[in-house]
Design a protein around this motif. Structure first.
Motif, PDB file in Angstrom:
ATOM      1  N   PHE A  59       0.823  -1.216   0.000  1.00  0.00           N
ATOM      2  CA  PHE A  59       0.000   0.000   0.000  1.00  0.00           C
ATOM      3  C   PHE A  59       0.855   1.264   0.000  1.00  0.00           C
ATOM      4  O   PHE A  59       0.490   2.281  -0.598  1.00  0.00           O
ATOM      5  CB  PHE A  59      -0.932   0.014   1.214  1.00  0.00           C
ATOM      6  N   ARG A  60       1.988   1.207   0.682  1.00  0.00           N
ATOM      7  CA  ARG A  60       2.858   2.376   0.744  1.00  0.00           C
ATOM      8  C   ARG A  60       3.480   2.699  -0.616  1.00  0.00           C
ATOM      9  O   ARG A  60       3.936   3.827  -0.841  1.00  0.00           O
ATOM     10  CB  ARG A  60       3.962   2.151   1.772  1.00  0.00           C
ATOM     11  N   GLY A  61       3.511   1.721  -1.503  1.00  0.00           N
ATOM     12  CA  GLY A  61       4.072   1.954  -2.825  1.00  0.00           C
ATOM     13  C   GLY A  61       3.071   2.518  -3.816  1.00  0.00           C
ATOM     14  O   GLY A  61       3.443   2.878  -4.935  1.00  0.00           O
ATOM     15  N   ILE A  62       1.804   2.594  -3.421  1.00  0.00           N
ATOM     16  CA  ILE A  62       0.780   3.166  -4.298  1.00  0.00           C
ATOM     17  C   ILE A  62       0.901   4.687  -4.274  1.00  0.00           C
ATOM     18  O   ILE A  62       0.964   5.283  -3.190  1.00  0.00           O
ATOM     19  CB  ILE A  62      -0.625   2.736  -3.844  1.00  0.00           C
ATOM     20  N   PRO A  63       0.950   5.347  -5.414  1.00  0.00           N
ATOM     21  CA  PRO A  63       1.098   6.813  -5.449  1.00  0.00           C
ATOM     22  C   PRO A  63       0.033   7.524  -4.619  1.00  0.00           C
ATOM     23  O   PRO A  63      -1.163   7.230  -4.728  1.00  0.00           O
ATOM     24  CB  PRO A  63       0.952   7.146  -6.938  1.00  0.00           C
ATOM     25  N   ALA A  64       0.489   8.457  -3.790  1.00  0.00           N
ATOM     26  CA  ALA A  64      -0.432   9.205  -2.933  1.00  0.00           C
ATOM     27  C   ALA A  64      -1.389  10.063  -3.742  1.00  0.00           C
ATOM     28  O   ALA A  64      -2.480  10.420  -3.269  1.00  0.00           O
ATOM     29  CB  ALA A  64       0.361  10.068  -1.958  1.00  0.00           C
ATOM     30  N   ALA A  65      -1.012  10.383  -4.980  1.00  0.00           N
ATOM     31  CA  ALA A  65      -1.865  11.229  -5.819  1.00  0.00           C
ATOM     32  C   ALA A  65      -3.213  10.575  -6.098  1.00  0.00           C
ATOM     33  O   ALA A  65      -4.225  11.275  -6.287  1.00  0.00           O
ATOM     34  CB  ALA A  65      -1.151  11.540  -7.133  1.00  0.00           C
ATOM     35  N   LEU A  66      -3.256   9.251  -6.119  1.00  0.00           N
ATOM     36  CA  LEU A  66      -4.524   8.555  -6.358  1.00  0.00           C
ATOM     37  C   LEU A  66      -5.509   8.849  -5.240  1.00  0.00           C
ATOM     38  O   LEU A  66      -6.698   9.134  -5.487  1.00  0.00           O
ATOM     39  CB  LEU A  66      -4.276   7.044  -6.476  1.00  0.00           C
ATOM     40  N   ASP A 110     -12.512  14.686  -4.975  1.00  0.00           N
ATOM     41  CA  ASP A 110     -13.821  14.400  -5.573  1.00  0.00           C
ATOM     42  C   ASP A 110     -14.868  14.018  -4.537  1.00  0.00           C
ATOM     43  O   ASP A 110     -16.000  13.694  -4.899  1.00  0.00           O
ATOM     44  CB  ASP A 110     -13.684  13.263  -6.592  1.00  0.00           C
ATOM     45  N   GLY A 111     -14.476  13.985  -3.255  1.00  0.00           N
ATOM     46  CA  GLY A 111     -15.446  13.724  -2.196  1.00  0.00           C
ATOM     47  C   GLY A 111     -15.496  12.301  -1.693  1.00  0.00           C
ATOM     48  O   GLY A 111     -16.405  11.955  -0.925  1.00  0.00           O
ATOM     49  N   ALA A 112     -14.565  11.456  -2.096  1.00  0.00           N
ATOM     50  CA  ALA A 112     -14.562  10.062  -1.655  1.00  0.00           C
ATOM     51  C   ALA A 112     -14.046   9.949  -0.227  1.00  0.00           C
ATOM     52  O   ALA A 112     -13.098  10.647   0.158  1.00  0.00           O
ATOM     53  CB  ALA A 112     -13.695   9.218  -2.591  1.00  0.00           C
ATOM     54  N   ASN A 113     -14.675   9.083   0.569  1.00  0.00           N
ATOM     55  CA  ASN A 113     -14.190   8.838   1.930  1.00  0.00           C
ATOM     56  C   ASN A 113     -13.212   7.667   1.925  1.00  0.00           C
ATOM     57  O   ASN A 113     -12.908   7.102   0.871  1.00  0.00           O
ATOM     58  CB  ASN A 113     -15.355   8.580   2.894  1.00  0.00           C
TER      59      ASN A 113
END
Length: 296
Positions: free
Chosen positions: A160-167, A174-177
């Protein structure tokens, strides 16, 4: 580029070693299949190594003649499916949460997780805990204690730490929790590590017999792995080598198979589902392990 004589000799040695490893790995399965499909009395004479000498399906008919195996098979399948999904969901949510450094009390959660990896209260306190939680002799004893696994959590955190924070940032704009981000963004891009853990967890649930022996006295809740474990024990303590089968089995069946062939047939029934599923998850298994280790 032409290889030198030393390089060719090294390649030959490597191929020979790999072939020996392959043979050593496959032969126990080949032998088990040969015995399982061979007539029991004939197999007791020895001399069967690769192929059945007297082919028969009586061993498998005897295995399935006991109605308990169908109940055990259903328990094992349901436990494997529900337990694996539960482990992925519960451990995945925990790993996703603690993978964020700004989580409140994150360090405390990490310390508790790491402590539980190396220290255990022991069998008796664990038994008392299950009794207190009303899990003793309960189907949920196969599910609840395995919802969280520290090793799986560490593997997920590394990924999970390797997933880009920009996502995540764009989704929050956009309002996602957090739940929407986890299920609609994190989970789809985490297929390799999730498939790897699903394989680990599924094999563990499918092969588990310990909890069925000590925590589930109800025969209707026994697993298929316990059935095999019990059968092996009966075969080892039976002086005449007669299989423990259903009392309604025919007299002809009693003369055609032995405890050894019944044991092998039961083992084949247990391992074949894993053998069938593994090739479909192998590519995710290798990729998940490699990515998790590199990004850790």
């Amino acid at each position: 580029m032409k290889k030198s004589g030393g390089e060719i000799a090294l390649d030959i040695i490597i191929y020979i070693l790999l072939i020996l490893v392959l043979i050593t790995t496959l032969y126990p399965f080949i032998y088990a299949f040969a015995i399982a499909f061979n007539e029991g009395i004939d197999a007791s004479k020895g001399g069967i190594y690769l192929f059945p000498r007297k082919f028969t399906l009586d061993n498998f008919k005897a295995v399935f003649s006991n109605h308990e195996i169908f109940s055990a098979f259903f328990i094992s399948v349901s436990r494997t499916v529900i337990g694996t999904i539960g482990t992925l969901l519960f451990t995945g949510l925990f790993a996703y949460s603690v993978s964020h450094n700004d989580l409140m009390f994150r360090n405390h959660y990490m310390r508790i997780m790491l402590f539980s990896m190396y220290f255990s209260g022991g069998l008796i306190p664990y038994f008392i805990l299950l009794k207190t939680l009303k899990l003793y002799n309960n189907y949920l004893v196969y599910i609840v204690p395995y919802l969280f696994n520290s090793y799986y959590a560490i593997l997920m955190m590394s990924f999970f730490r390797g997933i880009p924070a920009a996502l995540e940032e764009s989704a929050r704009i956009d309002g996602a929790n957090d739940l929407i981000i986890f299920f609609k963004i994190i989970v789809p891009v985490s297929t390799p590590v999730l498939a790897t853990i699903a394989l680990f967890s599924g094999v563990m649930h499918w092969n588990s017999w310990f909890d069925s022996v000590f925590f589930v006295p109800n025969k209707n809740l026994k697993t298929l792995a316990f059935y095999l474990y019990d059968l092996v024990n009966k075969a080892n303590i039976t002086s005449m080598g007669n299989a423990q089968i259903d009392s309604k089995a025919s007299a002809y069946a009693l003369q055609t198979y032995t405890a050894e062939t019944i044991r092998m047939a039961t083992m084949i029934v247990v391992i074949v589902p894993i053998i069938i599923i593994y090739p479909f998850l192998q590519k995710y298994f290798v990729k998940g392990i490699m990515i998790g280790s590199i990004k850790g």
